[in-house]
Design a protein around this motif. Structure first.
Motif, PDB file in Angstrom:
ATOM      1  N   TYR A   4      93.464  24.249  17.521  1.00 53.00           N
ATOM      2  CA  TYR A   4      94.038  23.466  18.609  1.00 53.00           C
ATOM      3  C   TYR A   4      95.432  23.937  19.020  1.00 53.00           C
ATOM      4  CZ  TYR A   4      90.336  19.977  18.195  1.00 53.00           C
ATOM      5  OH  TYR A   4      89.120  19.336  18.189  1.00 53.00           O
ATOM      6  N   GLN A   5      95.838  25.116  18.583  1.00 54.91           N
ATOM      7  CA  GLN A   5      97.161  25.614  18.943  1.00 54.91           C
ATOM      8  C   GLN A   5      97.253  25.755  20.462  1.00 54.91           C
ATOM      9  OE1 GLN A   5      98.360  29.248  17.049  1.00 54.91           O
ATOM     10  NE2 GLN A   5     100.156  29.462  18.345  1.00 54.91           N
TER      11      GLN A   5
ATOM     12  N   TYR B 163     100.275  18.870  26.862  1.00 51.85           N
ATOM     13  CA  TYR B 163      99.279  19.110  25.815  1.00 51.85           C
ATOM     14  C   TYR B 163      98.529  17.802  25.626  1.00 51.85           C
ATOM     15  CZ  TYR B 163      97.172  20.426  21.375  1.00 51.85           C
ATOM     16  OH  TYR B 163      96.267  20.722  20.378  1.00 51.85           O
ATOM     17  N   ASP B 164      97.302  17.747  26.145  1.00 51.09           N
ATOM     18  CA  ASP B 164      96.515  16.515  26.050  1.00 51.09           C
ATOM     19  C   ASP B 164      95.204  16.775  25.322  1.00 51.09           C
ATOM     20  OD1 ASP B 164      95.910  13.835  26.362  1.00 51.09           O
ATOM     21  OD2 ASP B 164      94.914  14.150  28.269  1.00 51.09           O
ATOM     22  N   TRP B 165      95.332  17.230  24.078  1.00 47.64           N
ATOM     23  CA  TRP B 165      94.158  17.502  23.251  1.00 47.64           C
ATOM     24  C   TRP B 165      94.116  16.570  22.039  1.00 47.64           C
ATOM     25  CZ3 TRP B 165      90.374  21.063  24.381  1.00 47.64           C
ATOM     26  CH2 TRP B 165      90.632  21.883  25.480  1.00 47.64           C
ATOM     27  N   ASN B 166      95.023  15.612  21.973  1.00 54.74           N
ATOM     28  CA  ASN B 166      95.107  14.760  20.787  1.00 54.74           C
ATOM     29  C   ASN B 166      93.991  13.737  20.695  1.00 54.74           C
ATOM     30  OD1 ASN B 166      97.466  16.048  19.928  1.00 54.74           O
ATOM     31  ND2 ASN B 166      98.664  14.836  21.354  1.00 54.74           N
TER      32      ASN B 166
ATOM     33  N   ILE C   4      93.894  25.615  24.658  1.00 55.69           N
ATOM     34  CA  ILE C   4      94.052  25.758  23.212  1.00 55.69           C
ATOM     35  C   ILE C   4      93.408  27.087  22.811  1.00 55.69           C
ATOM     36  CG2 ILE C   4      94.174  23.292  22.671  1.00 55.69           C
ATOM     37  CD1 ILE C   4      91.164  23.451  21.908  1.00 55.69           C
ATOM     38  N   GLN C   5      93.696  27.536  21.599  1.00 56.12           N
ATOM     39  CA  GLN C   5      93.134  28.800  21.119  1.00 56.12           C
ATOM     40  C   GLN C   5      91.610  28.795  21.159  1.00 56.12           C
ATOM     41  OE1 GLN C   5      94.557  31.694  20.032  1.00 56.12           O
ATOM     42  NE2 GLN C   5      96.655  31.016  20.372  1.00 56.12           N
ATOM     43  N   ALA C   6      91.000  27.645  20.964  1.00 61.15           N
ATOM     44  CA  ALA C   6      89.532  27.550  20.937  1.00 61.15           C
ATOM     45  C   ALA C   6      88.906  27.515  22.326  1.00 61.15           C
ATOM     46  CB  ALA C   6      89.105  26.309  20.146  1.00 61.15           C
TER      47      ALA C   6
ATOM     48  N   GLU D 165      86.158  25.135  29.091  1.00 64.97           N
ATOM     49  CA  GLU D 165      85.219  25.165  27.968  1.00 64.97           C
ATOM     50  C   GLU D 165      85.971  25.495  26.684  1.00 64.97           C
ATOM     51  OE1 GLU D 165      81.028  26.572  29.593  1.00 64.97           O
ATOM     52  OE2 GLU D 165      82.612  28.058  29.973  1.00 64.97           O
ATOM     53  N   TRP D 166      85.498  24.933  25.587  1.00 57.02           N
ATOM     54  CA  TRP D 166      86.093  25.226  24.287  1.00 57.02           C
ATOM     55  C   TRP D 166      85.049  25.059  23.201  1.00 57.02           C
ATOM     56  CZ3 TRP D 166      87.250  21.287  20.524  1.00 57.02           C
ATOM     57  CH2 TRP D 166      86.959  19.989  20.952  1.00 57.02           C
ATOM     58  N   LYS D 167      85.308  25.670  22.063  1.00 59.89           N
ATOM     59  CA  LYS D 167      84.364  25.635  20.955  1.00 59.89           C
ATOM     60  C   LYS D 167      84.933  24.786  19.827  1.00 59.89           C
ATOM     61  CE  LYS D 167      81.856  29.191  20.186  1.00 59.89           C
ATOM     62  NZ  LYS D 167      80.563  28.707  20.603  1.00 59.89           N
ATOM     63  N   SER D 168      84.216  23.733  19.509  1.00 53.50           N
ATOM     64  CA  SER D 168      84.545  22.877  18.368  1.00 53.50           C
ATOM     65  C   SER D 168      83.849  23.483  17.156  1.00 53.50           C
ATOM     66  CB  SER D 168      84.045  21.458  18.630  1.00 53.50           C
ATOM     67  OG  SER D 168      84.245  20.647  17.504  1.00 53.50           O
TER      68      SER D 168
END
Length: 188
Positions: A35-36, A74-77, A125-127, A161-164
């Motif tokens: 999540y960086q 940063y709204d990934w929390n 984020i990095q992902a 898009e992102w990968k969890s």
């Protein structure tokens, strides 16, 4: 049943119980998603007939032109479903404002009165992967502009898009918003 068979059954049952009790518990699964935060340096306002101006005068986005990202949050929390369905996005502009979104005016060629808006750019984020993780493509659908002019709150956004990923090796492709713009004929 004779005594010997009973003893054998008892011994097998005891060993089975002991084996079950000593079975190792698998390690807990935890998120390994990176999540960086990553800044997205710029984008383009695709609607050539639109100009978005910050209420405080700090930036202007010109239609059909590239822009440097004027601000981002940063709204990934909390990845609840607040930003995954339009019905929930419509009500979320107060949260966006608390997180650092900006009030804007949306001018459209040939229309005398600007729309009021709330604009937010989310960091990647990095992902994250794909085009929306590298640049913003602000494209406001004409029906949403018209709906806002007609007196309802409308919202436009782009997904990133992102990968969890998880410690057990599993992963899942997901979507999260890259930018969002709430619009209304009245101040939001």
């Amino acid at each position: 049943m004779n005594n010997s068979v009973f003893k054998q059954i008892t011994i097998v049952a005891l060993f089975s119980i002991l084996a079950l009790g000593s079975a190792s518990t698998p390690p807990p699964t935890y998120s390994t998603t990176n999540y960086q935060a990553l800044d997205i340096s710029g984008g383009v306002l695709a609607n050539k007939d639109i100009k978005i101006v910050a209420e405080d005068g700090s930036f202007t986005l010109e239609g059909g032109k590239r822009f440097s990202t004027p601000f981002s949050i940063y709204d990934w929390n909390d990845q609840s479903d607040a930003f995954t369905a339009e019905s929930k996005m419509l009500d979320n502009f107060p949260n966006a404002l608390r997180s650092g979104a900006k009030r804007v005016y949306i001018y459209q060629d040939g229309v005398t009165q600007p729309l009021h808006g709330v604009l937010v750019f989310n960091q990647a984020i990095q992902a994250a992967f794909g085009p929306a993780a590298r640049s913003y493509m602000v494209n406001i659908p004409v029906p949403k502009l018209q709906a806002a002019r007609d007196g309802v709150t409308a919202v436009a956004w782009e997904y990133m898009e992102w990968k969890s990923s998880w410690s057990n090796g599993s992963s899942k492709d997901k979507k999260w918003y890259s930018w969002a713009l709430w619009m209304s004929a009245y101040p939001l």
